[in-house]
Every structure is written in structure tokens, then in C-alpha cells.
Design an enzyme around this catalytic site. Structure first.
Site, mmCIF file in Angstrom:
data_model
loop_
_atom_site.group_PDB
_atom_site.id
_atom_site.type_symbol
_atom_site.label_atom_id
_atom_site.label_comp_id
_atom_site.label_asym_id
_atom_site.label_seq_id
_atom_site.Cartn_x
_atom_site.Cartn_y
_atom_site.Cartn_z
ATOM 1 C CB VAL A 9 -0.538 -0.168 1.372
ATOM 2 C CG1 VAL A 9 -2.319 -0.983 0.966
ATOM 3 C CG2 VAL A 9 -0.151 -0.200 2.660
ATOM 4 C CB SER A 10 0.723 3.984 -2.026
ATOM 5 O OG SER A 10 -0.084 3.046 -3.038
ATOM 6 C CB THR A 11 -0.751 6.703 2.218
ATOM 7 O OG1 THR A 11 -2.030 5.746 2.505
ATOM 8 C CG2 THR A 11 -1.485 7.047 1.388
ATOM 9 C CD GLN A 14 -3.293 3.613 0.392
ATOM 10 O OE1 GLN A 14 -1.953 2.523 -0.201
ATOM 11 N NE2 GLN A 14 -3.995 3.451 -1.074
#
Length: 188
Positions: A9-11, A14
Site C-alpha cells: 500500500v502507498s500510504t 491504507q
């Protein structure tokens, strides 16, 4: 054949649960993750560990193609590297499985379409920002301090000789932010 899962996940906000559940359902014996890391960066610890676990005949499994990476070139390089090592790749959502020639074809087509979609989104975003600027809208973060606060802070630091850390605390900004704001304002 061993199935090795990879989730990303990017953040930090998330959650990996959906991806991990799907990889477990796909019977991955090991699952490696990266939390809060961009798909554009291929120097991800979880991905490196997953790739190191793969032996001839094994398969790297991801929930969705964009979890492996954002760039078409990097995706193809990674999947081709797996192929050279005698390993395969599977993306669960897109039903891509490079253990077959049709799966390899679908992979290349899906990767090209994903990159095309990202390019279109980027172009639309840039056009929207240009239109907003033309209307006089300000793009980006709100300034840390108003003009009046900047003038008052400058007087406090330059005339009253107050420590920058105290003035920054008064305006609830970091001392480095205050120093930058004062430099950019160039009040005389």
C-alpha cells in the site's frame, strides 16, 4: 511449485488486509509486504525479500498488477527477470498468469493499458491545474502564515531580537518553516 505473495500500500493510512486475505486464499506459502511505499520505487524491502525467496519453478503472486509497480518498464523488467530465473508471475485481480503464453500476452497488454490510463490521468490533472491557475486559483498547500503574521514575526525576530524558536512556537510553525517564510518574504 511454491507461491510467494507480495502486497503493498502507498500510504500509512491504507490497509493491507484485503490483499493479504486474497493472497492467503490463493494459497501463497509466504507473503511479504511493504506499507507506505510508492509503486514507483522498486527499492522496496518487502519486494526484495519476496524476490529473494523465489527459486526455479516458483511463482510471485500479487493481488493486482499495480501493487507490483507503476511503471510499465519496471513491471516488464521485473516479470522478464522472473522468467529468466525460471519463475512465473500471477496477478489475481486481472487473472494474469505468465506460466502460459496467453498469460504472458495478457500481462503485456494489461501493463500497457495501465500505463496509458495513468498517463491520461496525469494529463487531465495537469490540464485542470493549468485551468485553475488561469482562473487565478492558488495551487498547492495553504501558506503556513498570513502576510500579517509574517510581518509581525519579522519584527519580532529582526527588530525585537526574539529567538526564532519562540516566535515560531507563537505562530505554531517549525523554526525552519519560519526561517523559510521570512527569507521568501524579504521584508525590508
Amino acid at each position: 511449485m511454491k507461491l510467494v505473495g507480495y502486497a503493498r500500500v502507498s500510504t500509512v493510512e491504507q490497509n493491507l488486509d484485503l490483499q493479504v486475505a486474497a493472497l492467503k486464499a490463493a494459497e501463497c506459502s509466504e507473503i511479504f509486504t511493504d506499507h507506505g511505499l510508492s509503486g514507483a520505487d522498486f527499492q522496496r524491502p518487502g519486494l526484495r525479500k519476496a524476490l529473494r525467496q523465489l527459486k526455479v519453478g516458483d511463482m510471485l503472486v500479487v493481488w493486482r498488477l499495480d501493487r507490483l509497480g507503476r511503471s510499465l518498464v519496471d513491471l516488464i523488467t521485473t516479470v522478464n527477470g522472473l522468467s529468466r530465473r525460471g519463475c512465473d508471475f500471477r496477478s489475481l485481480t486481472e487473472s494474469i498468469d505468465t506460466s502460459s503464453s496467453s498469460g504472458r500476452l495478457v500481462f503485456h497488454m494489461m501493463a500497457a493499458m495501465a500505463e496509458f490510463e495513468r498517463a491520461i490521468i496525469s494529463e487531465r490533472t495537469k490540464a485542470g491545474m493549468a485551468a485553475a491557475r488561469a482562473r487565478g486559483s492558488r495551487i498547492g498547500r495553504r501558506p503556513a502564515m498570513t502576510d500579517a503574521q509574517t510581518c509581525a514575526a519579522w519584527r519580532a525576530v529582526e527588530i525585537d531580537l526574539e529567538p526564532i524558536s519562540e516566535v515560531a512556537a507563537r505562530y505554531e510553525v517549525h523554526p525552519k518553516t519560519l526561517a523559510r517564510v521570512l527569507r521568501e518574504a524579504r521584508i525590508d
